[in-house]
Design a protein around this motif. Sequence first.
Motif, PDB file in Angstrom:
ATOM      1  N   ARG A  18       0.868  -1.194   0.000  1.00 13.81           N
ATOM      2  CA  ARG A  18       0.000   0.000   0.000  1.00 13.81           C
ATOM      3  C   ARG A  18       0.898   1.235   0.000  1.00 13.81           C
ATOM      4  NH1 ARG A  18      -4.699  -0.678   4.324  1.00 13.81           N
ATOM      5  NH2 ARG A  18      -5.063   1.429   3.593  1.00 13.81           N
ATOM      6  N   VAL A  19       0.524   2.196  -0.818  1.00 10.58           N
ATOM      7  CA  VAL A  19       1.300   3.436  -0.961  1.00 10.58           C
ATOM      8  C   VAL A  19       0.382   4.636  -0.776  1.00 10.58           C
ATOM      9  CG1 VAL A  19       3.054   2.409  -2.459  1.00 10.58           C
ATOM     10  CG2 VAL A  19       0.993   3.371  -3.480  1.00 10.58           C
ATOM     11  N   VAL A  20       0.988   5.810  -0.684  1.00 10.76           N
ATOM     12  CA  VAL A  20       0.188   7.022  -0.480  1.00 10.76           C
ATOM     13  C   VAL A  20      -0.814   7.183  -1.609  1.00 10.76           C
ATOM     14  CG1 VAL A  20       0.279   9.537  -0.337  1.00 10.76           C
ATOM     15  CG2 VAL A  20       1.995   8.158   0.851  1.00 10.76           C
ATOM     16  N   ARG A  21      -0.360   7.042  -2.846  1.00 15.18           N
ATOM     17  CA  ARG A  21      -1.266   7.177  -3.993  1.00 15.18           C
ATOM     18  C   ARG A  21      -1.047   5.986  -4.914  1.00 15.18           C
ATOM     19  NH1 ARG A  21      -4.776  10.695  -5.889  1.00 15.18           N
ATOM     20  NH2 ARG A  21      -4.916  11.174  -8.093  1.00 15.18           N
ATOM     21  N   GLY A  22      -2.064   5.149  -5.006  1.00 12.27           N
ATOM     22  CA  GLY A  22      -1.955   3.953  -5.837  1.00 12.27           C
ATOM     23  C   GLY A  22      -3.306   3.602  -6.428  1.00 12.27           C
ATOM     24  N   LEU A  57     -12.822 -13.798 -18.455  1.00 11.65           N
ATOM     25  CA  LEU A  57     -12.036 -12.625 -18.820  1.00 11.65           C
ATOM     26  C   LEU A  57     -11.054 -12.979 -19.926  1.00 11.65           C
ATOM     27  CD1 LEU A  57     -10.987 -11.135 -15.359  1.00 11.65           C
ATOM     28  CD2 LEU A  57     -12.282  -9.959 -17.126  1.00 11.65           C
ATOM     29  N   THR A  58     -10.792 -12.035 -20.793  1.00  9.41           N
ATOM     30  CA  THR A  58      -9.780 -12.219 -21.823  1.00  9.41           C
ATOM     31  C   THR A  58      -8.579 -11.359 -21.467  1.00  9.41           C
ATOM     32  OG1 THR A  58     -10.574 -10.390 -23.190  1.00  9.41           O
ATOM     33  CG2 THR A  58     -11.561 -12.573 -23.584  1.00  9.41           C
ATOM     34  N   SER A  59      -7.452 -11.653 -22.091  1.00  9.94           N
ATOM     35  CA  SER A  59      -6.258 -10.848 -21.839  1.00  9.94           C
ATOM     36  C   SER A  59      -6.485  -9.393 -22.270  1.00  9.94           C
ATOM     37  CB  SER A  59      -5.046 -11.440 -22.550  1.00  9.94           C
ATOM     38  OG  SER A  59      -5.290 -11.561 -23.931  1.00  9.94           O
ATOM     39  N   GLU A  60      -7.268  -9.201 -23.321  1.00  9.15           N
ATOM     40  CA  GLU A  60      -7.552  -7.841 -23.784  1.00  9.15           C
ATOM     41  C   GLU A  60      -8.351  -7.061 -22.742  1.00  9.15           C
ATOM     42  OE1 GLU A  60      -8.310 -10.583 -25.741  1.00  9.15           O
ATOM     43  OE2 GLU A  60      -6.541 -10.400 -27.027  1.00  9.15           O
ATOM     44  N   GLU A  61      -9.302  -7.728 -22.093  1.00  5.02           N
ATOM     45  CA  GLU A  61     -10.090  -7.056 -21.061  1.00  5.02           C
ATOM     46  C   GLU A  61      -9.215  -6.641 -19.879  1.00  5.02           C
ATOM     47  OE1 GLU A  61     -14.547  -8.708 -20.956  1.00  5.02           O
ATOM     48  OE2 GLU A  61     -13.018 -10.294 -20.859  1.00  5.02           O
ATOM     49  N   ILE A  62      -8.286  -7.503 -19.505  1.00  6.77           N
ATOM     50  CA  ILE A  62      -7.389  -7.161 -18.402  1.00  6.77           C
ATOM     51  C   ILE A  62      -6.482  -6.003 -18.808  1.00  6.77           C
ATOM     52  CG2 ILE A  62      -5.483  -7.970 -16.962  1.00  6.77           C
ATOM     53  CD1 ILE A  62      -6.837 -10.711 -16.959  1.00  6.77           C
ATOM     54  N   GLU A  63      -5.929  -6.069 -20.021  1.00  8.12           N
ATOM     55  CA  GLU A  63      -5.045  -4.998 -20.486  1.00  8.12           C
ATOM     56  C   GLU A  63      -5.781  -3.669 -20.617  1.00  8.12           C
ATOM     57  OE1 GLU A  63      -3.431  -6.621 -24.075  1.00  8.12           O
ATOM     58  OE2 GLU A  63      -2.174  -8.044 -22.984  1.00  8.12           O
ATOM     59  N   ASP A  64      -7.062  -3.708 -20.930  1.00 14.10           N
ATOM     60  CA  ASP A  64      -7.848  -2.480 -21.081  1.00 14.10           C
ATOM     61  C   ASP A  64      -8.375  -1.931 -19.754  1.00 14.10           C
ATOM     62  OD1 ASP A  64      -7.441  -2.585 -23.801  1.00 14.10           O
ATOM     63  OD2 ASP A  64      -9.406  -3.444 -24.256  1.00 14.10           O
ATOM     64  N   THR A  65      -8.230  -2.689 -18.674  1.00 11.52           N
ATOM     65  CA  THR A  65      -8.739  -2.257 -17.370  1.00 11.52           C
ATOM     66  C   THR A  65      -7.943  -1.054 -16.871  1.00 11.52           C
ATOM     67  OG1 THR A  65      -9.444  -4.485 -16.797  1.00 11.52           O
ATOM     68  CG2 THR A  65      -9.139  -2.958 -14.978  1.00 11.52           C
ATOM     69  N   ARG A  66      -8.665  -0.064 -16.402  1.00 12.97           N
ATOM     70  CA  ARG A  66      -8.046   1.129 -15.806  1.00 12.97           C
ATOM     71  C   ARG A  66      -8.599   1.283 -14.403  1.00 12.97           C
ATOM     72  NH1 ARG A  66      -5.175   0.038 -19.166  1.00 12.97           N
ATOM     73  NH2 ARG A  66      -4.853   1.009 -21.176  1.00 12.97           N
ATOM     74  N   PHE A  67      -7.690   1.361 -13.435  1.00 11.01           N
ATOM     75  CA  PHE A  67      -8.096   1.540 -12.047  1.00 11.01           C
ATOM     76  C   PHE A  67      -8.014   3.011 -11.685  1.00 11.01           C
ATOM     77  CE2 PHE A  67      -5.962  -2.687 -12.136  1.00 11.01           C
ATOM     78  CZ  PHE A  67      -7.072  -3.461 -11.874  1.00 11.01           C
ATOM     79  N   GLN A  68      -8.925   3.436 -10.843  1.00 18.44           N
ATOM     80  CA  GLN A  68      -8.917   4.809 -10.345  1.00 18.44           C
ATOM     81  C   GLN A  68      -7.801   4.946  -9.305  1.00 18.44           C
ATOM     82  OE1 GLN A  68     -10.929   7.393 -11.387  1.00 18.44           O
ATOM     83  NE2 GLN A  68     -11.446   5.887 -12.962  1.00 18.44           N
ATOM     84  N   PRO A  69      -7.074   6.062  -9.335  1.00 19.06           N
ATOM     85  CA  PRO A  69      -6.076   6.282  -8.280  1.00 19.06           C
ATOM     86  C   PRO A  69      -6.780   6.620  -6.968  1.00 19.06           C
ATOM     87  CG  PRO A  69      -6.127   8.146  -9.789  1.00 19.06           C
ATOM     88  CD  PRO A  69      -7.075   7.117 -10.331  1.00 19.06           C
ATOM     89  N   ALA A  70      -6.138   6.247  -5.864  1.00 19.92           N
ATOM     90  CA  ALA A  70      -6.727   6.504  -4.553  1.00 19.92           C
ATOM     91  C   ALA A  70      -5.620   6.644  -3.520  1.00 19.92           C
ATOM     92  CB  ALA A  70      -7.660   5.366  -4.164  1.00 19.92           C
ATOM     93  N   LEU A  71      -5.906   7.405  -2.498  1.00 17.53           N
ATOM     94  CA  LEU A  71      -4.983   7.499  -1.370  1.00 17.53           C
ATOM     95  C   LEU A  71      -4.981   6.164  -0.640  1.00 17.53           C
ATOM     96  CD1 LEU A  71      -5.881  11.033   0.014  1.00 17.53           C
ATOM     97  CD2 LEU A  71      -3.902  10.392  -1.373  1.00 17.53           C
ATOM     98  N   GLY A  72      -3.795   5.690  -0.285  1.00 15.80           N
ATOM     99  CA  GLY A  72      -3.697   4.409   0.402  1.00 15.80           C
ATOM    100  C   GLY A  72      -3.969   3.225  -0.505  1.00 15.80           C
ATOM    101  N   GLY A  73      -3.777   3.398  -1.804  1.00 13.50           N
ATOM    102  CA  GLY A  73      -4.044   2.325  -2.762  1.00 13.50           C
ATOM    103  C   GLY A  73      -2.861   1.382  -2.915  1.00 13.50           C
ATOM    104  N   TYR A  74      -3.013   0.445  -3.854  1.00 13.34           N
ATOM    105  CA  TYR A  74      -1.958  -0.528  -4.121  1.00 13.34           C
ATOM    106  C   TYR A  74      -0.906   0.071  -5.045  1.00 13.34           C
ATOM    107  CZ  TYR A  74      -4.925  -4.262  -2.231  1.00 13.34           C
ATOM    108  OH  TYR A  74      -5.694  -5.065  -1.432  1.00 13.34           O
ATOM    109  N   GLU A  75       0.340  -0.311  -4.819  1.00 10.77           N
ATOM    110  CA  GLU A  75       1.453   0.166  -5.628  1.00 10.77           C
ATOM    111  C   GLU A  75       1.219  -0.246  -7.083  1.00 10.77           C
ATOM    112  OE1 GLU A  75       4.869   1.129  -7.489  1.00 10.77           O
ATOM    113  OE2 GLU A  75       4.428  -1.004  -7.334  1.00 10.77           O
ATOM    114  N   MET A  76       1.206   0.743  -7.959  1.00 15.44           N
ATOM    115  CA  MET A  76       0.798   0.520  -9.351  1.00 15.44           C
ATOM    116  C   MET A  76       1.707  -0.449 -10.098  1.00 15.44           C
ATOM    117  SD  MET A  76      -0.292   4.378 -10.373  1.00 15.44           S
ATOM    118  CE  MET A  76      -1.544   5.260  -9.456  1.00 15.44           C
TER     119      MET A  76
END
Length: 120
Positions: A18-22, A57-76
């Motif tokens: 977990r990082v400050v912004r991830g 899920l397909t590999s394309e769906e995973i590659e196209d996934t975009r996560f929202q940044p958040a405080l205390g999130g996971y290291e990108m």
Amino acid sequence: MTEGRLAPEEVRTRTFTRVVRGYRRREVRRLLERAATDLARLRNGLTEAGPDDPPPLTSEEIEDTRFQPALGGYEMGEVDEFLDLLTAELDQAAREPFRPSSALPAPRPREAPAREPAPD
């Protein structure tokens, strides 16, 4: 499973720093939960989705996934690296035909070690 392959439970329980912004943790967890379920379905030969199940899920769906940044999130970088492994694993599971354990060849009996003749 063969050496180096991801097990569905490993995907489901994977942890990240977990990082400050991830990446927003909840979004990452949801994707990993679905990927673990799909990986298990593919490996068990359940390629057909039920009426309430989305297709795997397909590999394309995973590659196209975009996560929202958040405080205390996971290291990108950690998440992205793991998703690369997961993508390759899902692709392999989708390509390999399901082989029930009854279709696997029977283990070959081990040969007894050769005995040396007794000294005279």
